[in-house]
Design an enzyme around this catalytic site. Structure first.
Site, mmCIF file in Angstrom:
data_model
loop_
_atom_site.group_PDB
_atom_site.id
_atom_site.type_symbol
_atom_site.label_atom_id
_atom_site.label_comp_id
_atom_site.label_asym_id
_atom_site.label_seq_id
_atom_site.Cartn_x
_atom_site.Cartn_y
_atom_site.Cartn_z
ATOM 1 N N ARG A 300 0.828 -1.214 0.000
ATOM 2 C CA ARG A 300 0.000 0.000 0.000
ATOM 3 C C ARG A 300 0.860 1.260 0.000
ATOM 4 N NH1 ARG A 300 -4.703 -2.537 3.987
ATOM 5 N NH2 ARG A 300 -5.840 -3.535 2.257
ATOM 6 N N TYR A 433 -6.511 -1.387 -6.753
ATOM 7 C CA TYR A 433 -5.881 -2.577 -6.175
ATOM 8 C C TYR A 433 -5.261 -2.290 -4.820
ATOM 9 C CZ TYR A 433 -1.600 -1.089 -8.846
ATOM 10 O OH TYR A 433 -0.529 -0.425 -9.385
ATOM 11 N N GLU A 434 -4.855 -3.380 -4.156
ATOM 12 C CA GLU A 434 -4.353 -3.338 -2.771
ATOM 13 C C GLU A 434 -5.378 -2.717 -1.815
ATOM 14 O OE1 GLU A 434 -2.033 -5.138 -2.203
ATOM 15 O OE2 GLU A 434 -1.106 -5.316 -4.170
ATOM 16 N N GLY A 435 -6.628 -2.996 -2.064
ATOM 17 C CA GLY A 435 -7.707 -2.422 -1.274
ATOM 18 C C GLY A 435 -8.174 -1.133 -1.896
ATOM 19 N N GLN A 440 -9.781 1.816 2.015
ATOM 20 C CA GLN A 440 -8.781 2.572 2.768
ATOM 21 C C GLN A 440 -9.445 3.610 3.670
ATOM 22 O OE1 GLN A 440 -5.635 1.456 2.554
ATOM 23 N NE2 GLN A 440 -6.492 0.026 1.054
#
Length: 576
Positions: A300, A433-435, A440
């Site tokens: 992240r 992506y990556e949450g 977030q």
């Protein structure tokens, strides 16, 4: 627009003058021997690699994309494999890894600055080594010593690449819906004696770099369920499944297709079938997410740096074009008020964003290497608080800033000739992506802020307030704007705290809280830039530019923070 000029002076200014990192390194036993000349040499060499090898391949990767062969191997764009070999030979993957695993032991702060360059020069290529450090940290903290001995040196050196297998067709952000399963297979299989092996079955989707021609082995880290796993995300375990097993045989982790994406064409985004692949448990059974979060949090931060890289690249080229393009009574469009407003906003956001991202990396250095236990714990808490802001805030700035920058070119920007349209396309995925950025926002508000009753966030607000109150008289207006934003943040937290258990209320407020936090933290960063740049600005045009951008960004950004926090304090009810 495919050229890349590394902003070395701007990077050194943040590292040396705004964050005063050399003094912090001197207090860390692990980095006490690092001097600024060595750090500067690392940045300069990274800049040469980014501008000389990576940037020329950016358009190539976009045009050619990746190709899946009949044997399931992915052929990357022309030049990608050669650039990766040079990357490994240069020691770049090992920059922040520990010396005992073949790493160089340099600070995460330097790794972050280098990561900004890679992403700005060629985001698509950067996706292949992008998970190496996260995989290294995950294995270092959670893998069995036998796995560490075999895989850590190869991952640290970049000789072997790494992937993260989470998403499945029915399970995107909700990892509790994962169906991939792991079945005990016995001891000593695959050439790794002494450890129980498992057979992995399932289908994964959107796996970056699951197959490629850059390295001869890939370390897949896979989330799957053991037979006795409880339902939901608490039943997930993490497994290491290498593409090539220790005995040299092929492991059936098979790429079954490539995604045809809006952008990032040079990055192989794969659908994967696990067809009885051998894997070994990493960490404890049913606690795979705990191990995987080490990798996800590192990812992240690097995704936030991707947003920063896109924003830096867009603003730098927009300024260059605007100074050359003459319209309206023979004036460069950089002199037109509408364009000046846009250009200075892009610059201000990029430079404040750099401070925020680099500070987060510096906090991670303190969390790992600080001499005092309390200092380490506080740094870890603050890094955890800032990570969702860096990921979501900087990726939003990267994409929307690139989209705004396209206006500078007018209609030409909508064509491939200028190159800015690729930046707009490539930058969009970082918000997903990556949450996703919405996740977030929930992570920030629900877990990082309300999760400890606002304690860590309150300490951050107090530090911002103290910096604003200590600002010199020449920045009184800017300091007042920051203090006003801090008051708005405290009011928002006060309004939310009694409703912390109301998930609908918290969910509805999360995006506004993230927006307010991003703008507040950028305003604080801009005030720090202004304070560092002000001495000597009258004689040095470069410092005067830093000061002008910081003041402009702060005075327009701080009111945006107040507005966003105001929506949290006085919400409008969501329609049913």
């Amino acid at each position: 627009m495919q050229s890349y000029t590394p902003p070395l002076r701007e990077m050194r200014f943040v590292i040396e003058e705004v964050l005063q990192a050399p003094a912090a390194w001197a207090a860390m036993p692990a980095h006490a021997d690092l001097d600024i000349d060595t750090a500067a040499a690392v940045l300069e060499e990274a800049g040469r690699f980014a501008s000389g090898l990576l940037a020329p391949l950016n358009a190539v990767g976009d045009r050619q994309g990746c190709r899946l062969a009949d044997d399931g191997r992915v052929h990357t764009p022309e030049g990608f494999a050669d650039a990766y070999r040079a990357f490994v030979q240069g020691g770049w993957p090992a920059l922040a890894c520990a010396p005992e695993h073949g790493g160089q032991g340099l600070p995460m702060l330097l790794d972050a600055a280098v990561g900004e360059m890679w992403a700005a020069a060629n985001h698509g290529w950067t996706m292949y080594p992008g998970l190496l450090h996260g995989a290294y940290d995950c294995l270092r903290h959670h893998a069995d010593p036998a796995l560490q001995a075999l895989y850590l040196p190869k991952v640290a050196s970049g000789e072997w690449l790494a992937t993260m297998h989470l998403t499945e067709p029915q399970a995107g952000s909700d990892l509790g819906l994962l169906r991939s399963r792991a079945e005990p297979a016995g001891m000593g299989l695959g050439g790794l004696p002494g450890l129980p092996a498992y057979r992995l079955h399932g289908v994964k989707q959107f796996i970056s770099g699951a197959a490629h021609d850059l390295a001869d082995n890939t370390v897949h880290l896979v989330l799957a369920r053991l037979p006795d796993a409880p339902a939901g995300s608490r039943g997930l375990s993490l497994f290491l499944a290498p593409q090539r097993l220790p005995d040299g045989s092929h492991n059936p982790v098979r790429c079954t297709g490539l995604e045809h994406k809006m952008g990032l064409h040079g990055s192989a985004t794969c659908a994967v079938a696990l067809e009885g692949a051998l894997g070994w448990l990493v960490g404890q059974p049913h606690r795979g997410l705990q191990a995987m979060f080490v990798m996800m949090n590192a990812a992240r931060l690097h995704v936030g740096l991707q947003g920063l890289g896109h924003l830096e690249q867009a603003q730098r080229h927009a300024w260059a074009y605007a100074r050359e393009r003459v319209q309206g009574r023979g004036r460069p469009i950089a002199e037109h008020p509408a364009m000046r407003r846009l250009l200075w906003t892009l610059r201000a956001d990029a430079e404040a964003g750099r401070v925020l991202a680099y500070e987060t990396a510096m906090l991670l250095d303190t969390a790992h290497h600080g001499a005092d236990a309390d200092q380490r714990a506080e740094a870890e808490g603050q890094a955890s608080l800032l990570t969702p802001v860096v990921k979501a805030g900087l990726t939003a700035l990267g994409h929307h800033g690139a989209d705004a920058a396209l206006q500078v070119w007018g209609g030409t920007g909508y064509t491939r000739d200028a190159g800015i349209e690729q930046t707009v396309r490539d930058s969009r995925v970082a918000m997903l992506y990556e949450g996703t950025n919405e996740i977030q926002a929930l992570d920030l508000l629900q877990r990082k802020v309300l999760g400890d009753q606002g304690a860590a966030f309150g300490r951050r607000l107090a530090a911002i307030q103290a910096r604003a109150e200590a600002a010199p008289a020449g920045l009184a207006g800017e300091a007042a704007a920051v203090r006003h934003a801090v008051q708005a943040a405290r009011a928002a937290l006060e309004a939310l705290a009694p409703q912390a258990e109301d998930t609908d209320r918290v969910g509805a407020a999360a995006d506004d809280f993230l927006a307010g936090s991003t703008r507040l933290l950028l305003a604080d960063a801009a005030l720090r830039i202004a304070q560092a740049a002000a001495p000597g600005a009258a004689e040095d045009p470069w410092r005067a530019e830093r000061l002008a951008a910081a003041r402009w960004g702060l005075l327009r950004g701080a009111p945006e923070a107040v507005f966003a926090f105001g929506r949290v304090s006085s919400p409008v009810a969501l329609p049913a």
